[in-house]
Write an enzyme that holds these catalytic residues in place. Structure first.
Site, PDB file in Angstrom:
ATOM      1  N   GLU A 113       8.218   3.124  -4.886  1.00  0.00           N
ATOM      2  CA  GLU A 113       7.924   4.547  -4.680  1.00  0.00           C
ATOM      3  C   GLU A 113       6.791   4.682  -3.674  1.00  0.00           C
ATOM      4  O   GLU A 113       5.926   3.814  -3.595  1.00  0.00           O
ATOM      5  CB  GLU A 113       7.457   5.218  -5.984  1.00  0.00           C
ATOM      6  CG  GLU A 113       8.565   5.478  -6.966  1.00  0.00           C
ATOM      7  CD  GLU A 113       8.491   4.518  -8.132  1.00  0.00           C
ATOM      8  OE1 GLU A 113       7.413   3.962  -8.379  1.00  0.00           O
ATOM      9  OE2 GLU A 113       9.533   4.306  -8.792  1.00  0.00           O
ATOM     10  N   TYR A 125      10.595   0.684   5.143  1.00  0.00           N
ATOM     11  CA  TYR A 125      11.576   0.250   4.136  1.00  0.00           C
ATOM     12  C   TYR A 125      13.014   0.450   4.619  1.00  0.00           C
ATOM     13  O   TYR A 125      13.893  -0.339   4.300  1.00  0.00           O
ATOM     14  CB  TYR A 125      11.343   0.987   2.807  1.00  0.00           C
ATOM     15  CG  TYR A 125      10.069   0.558   2.116  1.00  0.00           C
ATOM     16  CD1 TYR A 125       9.903  -0.753   1.685  1.00  0.00           C
ATOM     17  CD2 TYR A 125       9.027   1.443   1.921  1.00  0.00           C
ATOM     18  CE1 TYR A 125       8.728  -1.170   1.072  1.00  0.00           C
ATOM     19  CE2 TYR A 125       7.846   1.047   1.309  1.00  0.00           C
ATOM     20  CZ  TYR A 125       7.702  -0.256   0.889  1.00  0.00           C
ATOM     21  OH  TYR A 125       6.532  -0.657   0.299  1.00  0.00           O
TER      22      TYR A 125
HETATM   23  C1  LIG Z   1       3.991  -0.032   5.403  1.00  0.00           C
HETATM   24  C2  LIG Z   1       3.212  -1.260   5.873  1.00  0.00           C
HETATM   25  C3  LIG Z   1       2.949  -2.172   4.669  1.00  0.00           C
HETATM   26  C4  LIG Z   1       4.035  -2.030   6.930  1.00  0.00           C
HETATM   27  O1  LIG Z   1       3.398  -3.276   7.207  1.00  0.00           O
HETATM   28  P1  LIG Z   1       3.493  -3.971   8.647  1.00  0.00           P
HETATM   29  O2  LIG Z   1       3.030  -5.389   8.498  1.00  0.00           O
HETATM   30  O3  LIG Z   1       2.792  -3.149   9.654  1.00  0.00           O
HETATM   31  O4  LIG Z   1       5.059  -3.937   8.929  1.00  0.00           O
HETATM   32  P2  LIG Z   1       5.886  -4.802  10.004  1.00  0.00           P
HETATM   33  O5  LIG Z   1       5.018  -5.178  11.153  1.00  0.00           O
HETATM   34  O6  LIG Z   1       6.522  -5.943   9.261  1.00  0.00           O
HETATM   35  O7  LIG Z   1       6.960  -3.722  10.475  1.00  0.00           O
HETATM   36  C5  LIG Z   1       8.344  -3.975  10.500  1.00  0.00           C
HETATM   37  C6  LIG Z   1       9.074  -2.775  11.013  1.00  0.00           C
HETATM   38  O8  LIG Z   1       8.913  -1.653  10.119  1.00  0.00           O
HETATM   39  C7  LIG Z   1       8.848  -0.423  10.887  1.00  0.00           C
HETATM   40  N1  LIG Z   1       7.500   0.139  10.796  1.00  0.00           N
HETATM   41  C8  LIG Z   1       6.361  -0.463  10.354  1.00  0.00           C
HETATM   42  N2  LIG Z   1       5.308   0.379  10.427  1.00  0.00           N
HETATM   43  C9  LIG Z   1       5.791   1.539  10.947  1.00  0.00           C
HETATM   44  C10 LIG Z   1       5.176   2.792  11.285  1.00  0.00           C
HETATM   45  N3  LIG Z   1       3.856   2.999  11.126  1.00  0.00           N
HETATM   46  N4  LIG Z   1       5.966   3.765  11.797  1.00  0.00           N
HETATM   47  C11 LIG Z   1       7.282   3.571  11.980  1.00  0.00           C
HETATM   48  N5  LIG Z   1       7.929   2.393  11.688  1.00  0.00           N
HETATM   49  C12 LIG Z   1       7.186   1.399  11.180  1.00  0.00           C
HETATM   50  C13 LIG Z   1       9.110  -0.831  12.351  1.00  0.00           C
HETATM   51  O9  LIG Z   1      10.512  -0.809  12.542  1.00  0.00           O
HETATM   52  C14 LIG Z   1       8.594  -2.269  12.367  1.00  0.00           C
HETATM   53  O10 LIG Z   1       9.146  -3.060  13.405  1.00  0.00           O
HETATM   54  P3  LIG Z   1       8.477  -2.999  14.889  1.00  0.00           P
HETATM   55  O11 LIG Z   1       7.011  -3.168  14.730  1.00  0.00           O
HETATM   56  O12 LIG Z   1       9.134  -4.163  15.582  1.00  0.00           O
HETATM   57  O13 LIG Z   1       8.856  -1.656  15.449  1.00  0.00           O
HETATM   58  C15 LIG Z   1       1.864  -0.849   6.550  1.00  0.00           C
HETATM   59  O14 LIG Z   1       2.125   0.151   7.513  1.00  0.00           O
HETATM   60  C16 LIG Z   1       0.809  -0.330   5.581  1.00  0.00           C
HETATM   61  O15 LIG Z   1       0.075  -1.105   4.969  1.00  0.00           O
HETATM   62  N6  LIG Z   1       0.707   1.002   5.441  1.00  0.00           N
HETATM   63  C17 LIG Z   1      -0.360   1.598   4.607  1.00  0.00           C
HETATM   64  C18 LIG Z   1      -0.108   1.378   3.119  1.00  0.00           C
HETATM   65  C19 LIG Z   1       1.275   1.824   2.707  1.00  0.00           C
HETATM   66  O16 LIG Z   1       1.765   2.880   3.119  1.00  0.00           O
HETATM   67  N7  LIG Z   1       1.908   1.018   1.839  1.00  0.00           N
HETATM   68  C20 LIG Z   1       3.247   1.274   1.361  1.00  0.00           C
HETATM   69  C21 LIG Z   1       3.214   2.170   0.203  1.00  0.00           C
HETATM   70  S1  LIG Z   1       4.621   1.884  -0.808  1.00  0.00           S
END
Ligand SMILES: CC(C)(COP(=O)(O)OP(=O)(O)OC[C@H]1O[C@@H](n2cnc3c(N)ncnc32)[C@H](O)[C@@H]1OP(=O)(O)O)[C@@H](O)C(=O)NCCC(=O)NCCS
Length: 166
Positions: A113, A125
């Site tokens: 969630e 996701y």
């Molecule tokens: C969500 C989160 C964990 C993603 O981690 P990350 O290590 O940056 O993700 P990745 O680098 O593996 O991203 C993989 C793909 O997901 C998508 N993606 C990741 N972050 C994104 C963003 N901010 N906006 C749009 N797409 C995104 C992209 O398709 C990305 O591929 P690309 O970089 O080649 O375009 C990170 O943004 C985060 O910690 N956010 C704050 C906390 C949070 O929201 N946690 C989840 C709550 S359930």
């Protein structure tokens, strides 16, 4: 920009404070109180059915995922990567690790969630094959709605069988 080398490992006591602070600053930001405080994170580390995974960069917690494993469902309770290390594939690597573990444990689906306005997480996701399952009003402190997303693992499992091209 070159990606800083990282390794995935299970969390240790030394990660607890940083995980709790990341939860407050990156996930619970703007909500009343602090629900994933260090005591609760420490409890998750000790719980048999819970996996606390860490992405480690030079001994520091760059990302973490707290996942509860049930009989058929794995639930991602808390997940974040530090802003300085985002968009380097660490999030995907952690989810891949968890999905492999879930498959080994015979789990058939994954749920998570997130705050309904967390479009970055929703997009993340979706790229991993999670699909919108439910909109839940007032999920966070009776104020903020959540989106529940789900990924079925059977298809993934079938594609790992020799000769299958699902
Ligand atoms: C969500 C989160 C964990 C993603 O981690 P990350 O290590 O940056 O993700 P990745 O680098 O593996 O991203 C993989 C793909 O997901 C998508 N993606 C990741 N972050 C994104 C963003 N901010 N906006 C749009 N797409 C995104 C992209 O398709 C990305 O591929 P690309 O970089 O080649 O375009 C990170 O943004 C985060 O910690 N956010 C704050 C906390 C949070 O929201 N946690 C989840 C709550 S359930």
């Amino acid at each position: 920009m070159p990606v800083t080398p990282y390794r995935l490992r299970l969390a240790e006591n030394g990660d607890i404070q940083e995980i709790a602070v990341m939860s407050r600053c990156l996930i619970e930001v703007g909500l009343r109180g602090w629900t994933w405080h260090p005591t609760r994170v420490a409890r998750a580390l000790r719980a048999r059915e819970t996996c606390v995974l860490v992405a480690d960069i030079r001994g520091r917690t760059a990302g973490f995922a707290i996942t509860e494993f049930g009989d058929t469902r794995a639930h991602l309770s808390l997940f974040a990567v530090k802003p300085a290390h985002q968009r380097h594939g660490i999030g995907v690597a952690m989810i891949d690790w968890l999905i492999e573990s879930a498959l080994t444990a015979g789990i058939d689906h994954f749920t998570v969630e997130m705050r309904a306005n967390n479009f970055a997480a929703r997009s993340f996701y979706e790229t991993l094959g999670f699909r919108h399952q439910q909109y839940i009003n007032g999920y966070y402190q009776n104020i903020e709605p959540a989106i529940r997303m789900r990924r079925d693992l059977q298809q993934h499992a079938a594609s790992r069988e020799p000769g299958k091209t699902v």
